[in-house]
Each structure stands twice: as structure tokens, then as C-alpha cells.
Design a protein around this motif. Structure first.
Motif, PDB file in Angstrom:
ATOM      1  N   GLY A  15       0.794  -1.224   0.000  1.00 55.58           N
ATOM      2  CA  GLY A  15       0.000   0.000   0.000  1.00 55.58           C
ATOM      3  C   GLY A  15       0.824   1.270   0.000  1.00 55.58           C
ATOM      4  O   GLY A  15       0.288   2.367  -0.196  1.00 55.58           O
ATOM      5  N   GLY A  16       2.110   1.133   0.203  1.00 54.89           N
ATOM      6  CA  GLY A  16       2.982   2.291   0.256  1.00 54.89           C
ATOM      7  C   GLY A  16       3.398   2.777  -1.117  1.00 54.89           C
ATOM      8  O   GLY A  16       2.921   2.287  -2.154  1.00 54.89           O
ATOM      9  N   SER A  17       4.315   3.744  -1.121  1.00 55.54           N
ATOM     10  CA  SER A  17       4.758   4.383  -2.361  1.00 55.54           C
ATOM     11  C   SER A  17       6.273   4.480  -2.408  1.00 55.54           C
ATOM     12  O   SER A  17       6.936   4.558  -1.369  1.00 55.54           O
ATOM     13  CB  SER A  17       4.172   5.794  -2.467  1.00 55.54           C
ATOM     14  OG  SER A  17       2.768   5.772  -2.503  1.00 55.54           O
ATOM     15  N   LEU A  18       6.786   4.489  -3.623  1.00 50.67           N
ATOM     16  CA  LEU A  18       8.208   4.729  -3.879  1.00 50.67           C
ATOM     17  C   LEU A  18       8.328   5.513  -5.172  1.00 50.67           C
ATOM     18  O   LEU A  18       7.470   5.385  -6.063  1.00 50.67           O
ATOM     19  CB  LEU A  18       8.991   3.426  -4.019  1.00 50.67           C
ATOM     20  CG  LEU A  18       9.456   2.693  -2.768  1.00 50.67           C
ATOM     21  CD1 LEU A  18      10.137   1.393  -3.160  1.00 50.67           C
ATOM     22  CD2 LEU A  18      10.376   3.553  -1.925  1.00 50.67           C
ATOM     23  N   ARG A  19       9.390   6.270  -5.273  1.00 52.11           N
ATOM     24  CA  ARG A  19       9.678   6.993  -6.509  1.00 52.11           C
ATOM     25  C   ARG A  19      11.068   6.612  -6.983  1.00 52.11           C
ATOM     26  O   ARG A  19      12.056   6.883  -6.287  1.00 52.11           O
ATOM     27  CB  ARG A  19       9.611   8.499  -6.283  1.00 52.11           C
ATOM     28  CG  ARG A  19       9.728   9.318  -7.563  1.00 52.11           C
ATOM     29  CD  ARG A  19      10.040  10.761  -7.229  1.00 52.11           C
ATOM     30  NE  ARG A  19       9.727  11.677  -8.306  1.00 52.11           N
ATOM     31  CZ  ARG A  19      10.261  12.897  -8.415  1.00 52.11           C
ATOM     32  NH1 ARG A  19      11.097  13.332  -7.487  1.00 52.11           N
ATOM     33  NH2 ARG A  19       9.937  13.681  -9.421  1.00 52.11           N
ATOM     34  N   LEU A  20      11.123   6.003  -8.142  1.00 56.36           N
ATOM     35  CA  LEU A  20      12.404   5.657  -8.742  1.00 56.36           C
ATOM     36  C   LEU A  20      12.843   6.779  -9.681  1.00 56.36           C
ATOM     37  O   LEU A  20      12.014   7.410 -10.333  1.00 56.36           O
ATOM     38  CB  LEU A  20      12.303   4.354  -9.527  1.00 56.36           C
ATOM     39  CG  LEU A  20      11.791   3.126  -8.776  1.00 56.36           C
ATOM     40  CD1 LEU A  20      11.861   1.898  -9.683  1.00 56.36           C
ATOM     41  CD2 LEU A  20      12.552   2.899  -7.498  1.00 56.36           C
ATOM     42  N   SER A  21      14.144   6.986  -9.736  1.00 47.59           N
ATOM     43  CA  SER A  21      14.726   7.949 -10.666  1.00 47.59           C
ATOM     44  C   SER A  21      15.737   7.236 -11.557  1.00 47.59           C
ATOM     45  O   SER A  21      16.350   6.246 -11.152  1.00 47.59           O
ATOM     46  CB  SER A  21      15.433   9.077  -9.921  1.00 47.59           C
ATOM     47  OG  SER A  21      14.532   9.797  -9.119  1.00 47.59           O
ATOM     48  N   CYS A  22      15.903   7.749 -12.755  1.00 51.72           N
ATOM     49  CA  CYS A  22      16.877   7.211 -13.687  1.00 51.72           C
ATOM     50  C   CYS A  22      17.626   8.385 -14.311  1.00 51.72           C
ATOM     51  O   CYS A  22      17.028   9.181 -15.050  1.00 51.72           O
ATOM     52  CB  CYS A  22      16.192   6.376 -14.760  1.00 51.72           C
ATOM     53  SG  CYS A  22      17.290   5.820 -16.081  1.00 51.72           S
TER      54      CYS A  22
END
Length: 122
Positions: A15-22
Motif C-alpha cells: 500500500g505504500g509508495s516509492l519513486r524511482l529515478s533514472c
């Protein structure tokens, strides 16, 4: 030579969130279509999302549609994958990829990052 460096992976609860960057370097960023793929243990690699050269069009696997959002900042040579409502089955290594041509689920992109681990705990 294109280089791709992913960041932002980690452990998150269901249910949580993450933000990936490239972070992209080595060539003209806006000339490349960018896609995210993922691979879970014991499973085949799968297409997650794609974004076209201008950022005007995005594409998603059915399994993540409505939960994941990909975007790009051509001024910063960076692509993002915002992941919300994470599920246990989203656990995988996530790879940022680049190609001068369009990338779909059948494409094997020319350039790959090293991957970043996303673990969703139940």
C-alpha cells in the motif's frame, strides 16, 4: 555511450509508495525513448512502463496501470517512476532502459541500467 543510473529503490509496506529515478548521460536525452522493466525472482523480465521522447505519451503494463506514473524531465536528463498502492507482487529489480526507437513489451532495449531493488513487504 549511454549510461543509465537508477536510484530510489528500497523496502516498503503493502500500500505504500516509492519513486524511482533514472539519470541518463552520454548522449542527447531527448533522442531516446525510455522504458522501465522489472524482473522478480524466478520470473521472466516484464515491461512496466514507457515514455516517449518528448514525454507527451506514456504506456503502462496492465498490472501497474492506475498505480504507476512515469515522467521525464528533459532539462535534467532524468526519468521518474512514481509507484503507488504497491503490492507484494511488485517486488522485483527495476531496470531503466533506453532506445532511440519505440520500446514495447517485446522490445529488447539497447541500453540498460544496473537495476534497483524494490521490495514490498506484506
Amino acid at each position: 555511450q549511454v549510461q543509465l543510473v537508477e536510484s530510489g529503490g528500497g523496502v516498503v509496506q503493502t500500500g505504500g509508495s516509492l519513486r524511482l529515478s533514472c539519470a541518463f548521460s552520454g548522449r542527447t536525452f531527448s533522442s531516446y525513448f525510455i522504458a522501465w522493466f522489472r524482473q522478480a525472482p524466478g520470473k521472466e523480465r516484464e515491461f512496466v512502463s514507457g515514455i516517449d521522447w518528448s514525454g507527451g505519451s506514456t504506456f503502462y503494463a496492465d498490472s501497474v496501470k492506475g498505480r504507476f506514473t512515469t515522467s521525464r524531465d528533459n532539462a535534467k536528463d532524468t526519468v521518474y517512476l512514481e509507484m503507488n498502492s504497491l503490492k507484494f507482487e511488485d517486488t522485483a529489480i527495476y531496470y531503466c532502459t533506453a532506445n532511440m526507437n519505440f520500446i514495447n513489451k517485446r522490445t529488447v532495449p539497447r541500453y540498460w541500467g544496473q537495476g534497483t531493488q524494490v521490495t514490498v513487504s506484506s
